[in-house]
Motif scaffolding. Structure first.
Motif, mmCIF file in Angstrom:
data_model
loop_
_atom_site.group_PDB
_atom_site.id
_atom_site.type_symbol
_atom_site.label_atom_id
_atom_site.label_comp_id
_atom_site.label_asym_id
_atom_site.label_seq_id
_atom_site.Cartn_x
_atom_site.Cartn_y
_atom_site.Cartn_z
ATOM 1 N N ALA A 7 39.472 -25.400 -84.675
ATOM 2 C CA ALA A 7 38.736 -26.661 -84.673
ATOM 3 C C ALA A 7 38.374 -26.987 -83.230
ATOM 4 O O ALA A 7 39.249 -27.226 -82.406
ATOM 5 N N SER A 8 37.093 -26.929 -82.927
ATOM 6 C CA SER A 8 36.662 -27.144 -81.549
ATOM 7 C C SER A 8 35.665 -28.286 -81.459
ATOM 8 O O SER A 8 35.079 -28.713 -82.458
ATOM 9 N N ALA A 9 35.494 -28.765 -80.254
ATOM 10 C CA ALA A 9 34.513 -29.805 -79.971
ATOM 11 C C ALA A 9 33.417 -29.206 -79.106
ATOM 12 O O ALA A 9 33.680 -28.334 -78.282
ATOM 13 N N ASP A 10 32.203 -29.659 -79.306
ATOM 14 C CA ASP A 10 31.073 -29.160 -78.533
ATOM 15 C C ASP A 10 30.584 -30.252 -77.592
ATOM 16 O O ASP A 10 30.302 -31.380 -78.017
ATOM 17 N N SER A 11 30.504 -29.916 -76.311
ATOM 18 C CA SER A 11 29.995 -30.851 -75.311
ATOM 19 C C SER A 11 29.033 -30.115 -74.391
ATOM 20 O O SER A 11 29.221 -28.931 -74.113
ATOM 21 N N HIS A 12 28.017 -30.846 -73.938
ATOM 22 C CA HIS A 12 27.023 -30.257 -73.043
ATOM 23 C C HIS A 12 27.027 -31.027 -71.722
ATOM 24 O O HIS A 12 26.915 -32.255 -71.718
ATOM 25 N N TYR A 13 27.131 -30.284 -70.623
ATOM 26 C CA TYR A 13 27.169 -30.888 -69.292
ATOM 27 C C TYR A 13 26.032 -30.348 -68.430
ATOM 28 O O TYR A 13 25.657 -29.172 -68.544
ATOM 29 N N PHE A 14 25.527 -31.222 -67.567
ATOM 30 C CA PHE A 14 24.493 -30.821 -66.613
ATOM 31 C C PHE A 14 25.096 -30.774 -65.214
ATOM 32 O O PHE A 14 25.728 -31.731 -64.762
ATOM 33 N N ILE A 15 24.921 -29.634 -64.547
ATOM 34 C CA ILE A 15 25.369 -29.471 -63.164
ATOM 35 C C ILE A 15 24.123 -29.296 -62.303
ATOM 36 O O ILE A 15 23.380 -28.319 -62.453
ATOM 37 N N SER A 16 23.883 -30.248 -61.428
ATOM 38 C CA SER A 16 22.637 -30.280 -60.667
ATOM 39 C C SER A 16 22.698 -29.414 -59.412
ATOM 40 O O SER A 16 23.779 -29.071 -58.924
ATOM 41 N N ARG A 17 21.516 -29.108 -58.910
ATOM 42 C CA ARG A 17 21.417 -28.364 -57.651
ATOM 43 C C ARG A 17 22.030 -29.167 -56.510
ATOM 44 O O ARG A 17 22.680 -28.602 -55.624
ATOM 45 N N GLN A 18 21.859 -30.469 -56.539
ATOM 46 C CA GLN A 18 22.437 -31.324 -55.499
ATOM 47 C C GLN A 18 23.953 -31.210 -55.485
ATOM 48 O O GLN A 18 24.577 -31.114 -54.425
ATOM 49 N N MET A 19 24.571 -31.190 -56.673
ATOM 50 C CA MET A 19 26.029 -31.070 -56.744
ATOM 51 C C MET A 19 26.475 -29.727 -56.196
ATOM 52 O O MET A 19 27.460 -29.642 -55.462
ATOM 53 N N GLY A 79 30.045 -24.231 -82.098
ATOM 54 C CA GLY A 79 31.160 -23.419 -82.532
ATOM 55 C C GLY A 79 30.902 -21.931 -82.571
ATOM 56 O O GLY A 79 31.740 -21.169 -83.041
ATOM 57 N N SER A 80 29.764 -21.484 -82.045
ATOM 58 C CA SER A 80 29.438 -20.053 -82.116
ATOM 59 C C SER A 80 30.237 -19.222 -81.115
ATOM 60 O O SER A 80 30.353 -18.007 -81.264
ATOM 61 N N PHE A 81 30.789 -19.864 -80.080
ATOM 62 C CA PHE A 81 31.650 -19.189 -79.111
ATOM 63 C C PHE A 81 32.971 -19.960 -79.042
ATOM 64 O O PHE A 81 33.180 -20.762 -78.147
ATOM 65 N N PRO A 82 33.889 -19.733 -79.983
ATOM 66 C CA PRO A 82 35.141 -20.510 -79.992
ATOM 67 C C PRO A 82 35.904 -20.370 -78.680
ATOM 68 O O PRO A 82 36.041 -19.281 -78.143
ATOM 69 N N SER A 83 36.371 -21.515 -78.176
ATOM 70 C CA SER A 83 37.185 -21.552 -76.955
ATOM 71 C C SER A 83 36.465 -20.943 -75.760
ATOM 72 O O SER A 83 37.051 -20.197 -74.976
ATOM 73 N N ALA A 84 35.191 -21.251 -75.626
ATOM 74 C CA ALA A 84 34.406 -20.658 -74.544
ATOM 75 C C ALA A 84 33.507 -21.694 -73.880
ATOM 76 O O ALA A 84 33.232 -22.758 -74.427
ATOM 77 N N MET A 93 32.568 -25.156 -75.825
ATOM 78 C CA MET A 93 33.007 -25.067 -77.219
ATOM 79 C C MET A 93 34.505 -24.775 -77.192
ATOM 80 O O MET A 93 34.932 -23.621 -77.287
ATOM 81 N N VAL A 94 35.290 -25.802 -76.992
ATOM 82 C CA VAL A 94 36.722 -25.646 -76.740
ATOM 83 C C VAL A 94 37.525 -26.520 -77.695
ATOM 84 O O VAL A 94 36.982 -27.434 -78.321
ATOM 85 N N PRO A 95 38.830 -26.261 -77.817
ATOM 86 C CA PRO A 95 39.667 -27.123 -78.657
ATOM 87 C C PRO A 95 39.529 -28.594 -78.265
ATOM 88 O O PRO A 95 39.300 -28.921 -77.104
#
Length: 264
Positions: free
Chosen positions: A18-30, A218-223, A241-243
């Protein structure tokens, strides 16, 4: 084990987590700010890539999610020290944290480029670190050490390394499955793959270029999968896509949230 059976097995195993999916943006400035932070601790002429920085963050935050020794009470610290001393006397190996990185063969084997090969041309690379080191207070020095370690390990993946992996797969067909069943070397592992070099936003099946590219949940579990950001943004998207417990830790981690913006 046939490719078809292996694919069915991986799909079945993926459904168990059972995993949760989250999307993060990492900018060039960061990324530029991160480089300036660790620059004085990087050896002269050492190059640190965007991939090294993102992998460093994933590596440290995942390791720290296991709980830091500093968070223990004084009694807990004494018990931990006693256990450590006993472990050393008994020859118990130190706890390791491993980050499994999928490294592309394409830029490392000209034969693949010449042949037009377009399959899953990757080899696994395990970057090992002492868990206790990754759980020390986060400093520019620690960030630099991890980034340099990842850079050196990735650069060591050459044609000879790839050839050895291919020979091993031919000799031991279940080579890729064994780590899932017998992974006792590490206390914990993280898996990450960088697919940002592929022209995802250049793909057009007749309806125009895509506005958003991501994987099925969920296509890449724990990744963690690193993808290019949409053309209107300068940076990268990281699809986690992690627990669920680890997902919550990432959302609260100051190291992660100060460098990555939660998008969805």
């Amino acid at each position: 084990m046939s490719p078809q059976l292996r694919g069915k097995l991986f799909s079945a195993l993926g459904g168990l987590f059972a995993s949760a999916d989250s999307h993060y943006f990492i900018s060039r400035q960061m990324l530029n700010q991160f480089r300036s932070t660790i620059d004085e601790f990087i050896p002269e002429k050492q190059q640190i890539s965007d991939n090294d920085i993102i992998m460093t963050l994933l590596n440290i935050v995942t390791a720290r999610s296991l709980g830091t020794p500093q968070a223990q009470c004084s009694t807990g610290k004494r018990i931990a020290r006693a256990r450590s001393a006993v472990g050393r006397m008994l020859g118990k190996p130190p706890k390791l944290f491993g980050t499994i990185i999928a490294v592309s063969m394409r830029p490392r084997c000209q034969q693949l480029v010449d042949s037009g090969y377009c399959g899953n041309a990757v080899v696994p690379l395990a970057v090992s670190s002492l868990l206790s080191e990754l759980q020390t207070p986060v400093t520019p020095d620690l960030l630099a050490k991890v980034a340099v370690k990842i850079r050196n390990e990735v650069e060591a993946v050459d044609a000879d390394y790839i050839g050895q992996v291919i020979d091993l797969v031919n000799q031991v067909p279940d080579y890729y499955l064994r780590p899932m069943l017998y992974n006792t070397q590490y206390t914990k592992t993280a898996f990450a793959t960088n697919l940002s070099s592929m022209g995802w936003y250049e793909i057009d099946f007749g309806g125009g270029a895509p506005e958003w590219v991501s994987f099925k949940e969920g296509s890449f579990p724990s990744a963690a999968v690193i993808l290019p950001a949409p053309p209107s943004l300068d940076g990268y998207m990281v699809h986690m896509m992690v627990p669920k417990k680890l997902d919550k830790y990432f959302r609260k981690s100051r190291l992660w949230t100060s460098n990555a913006e939660l998008v969805r």
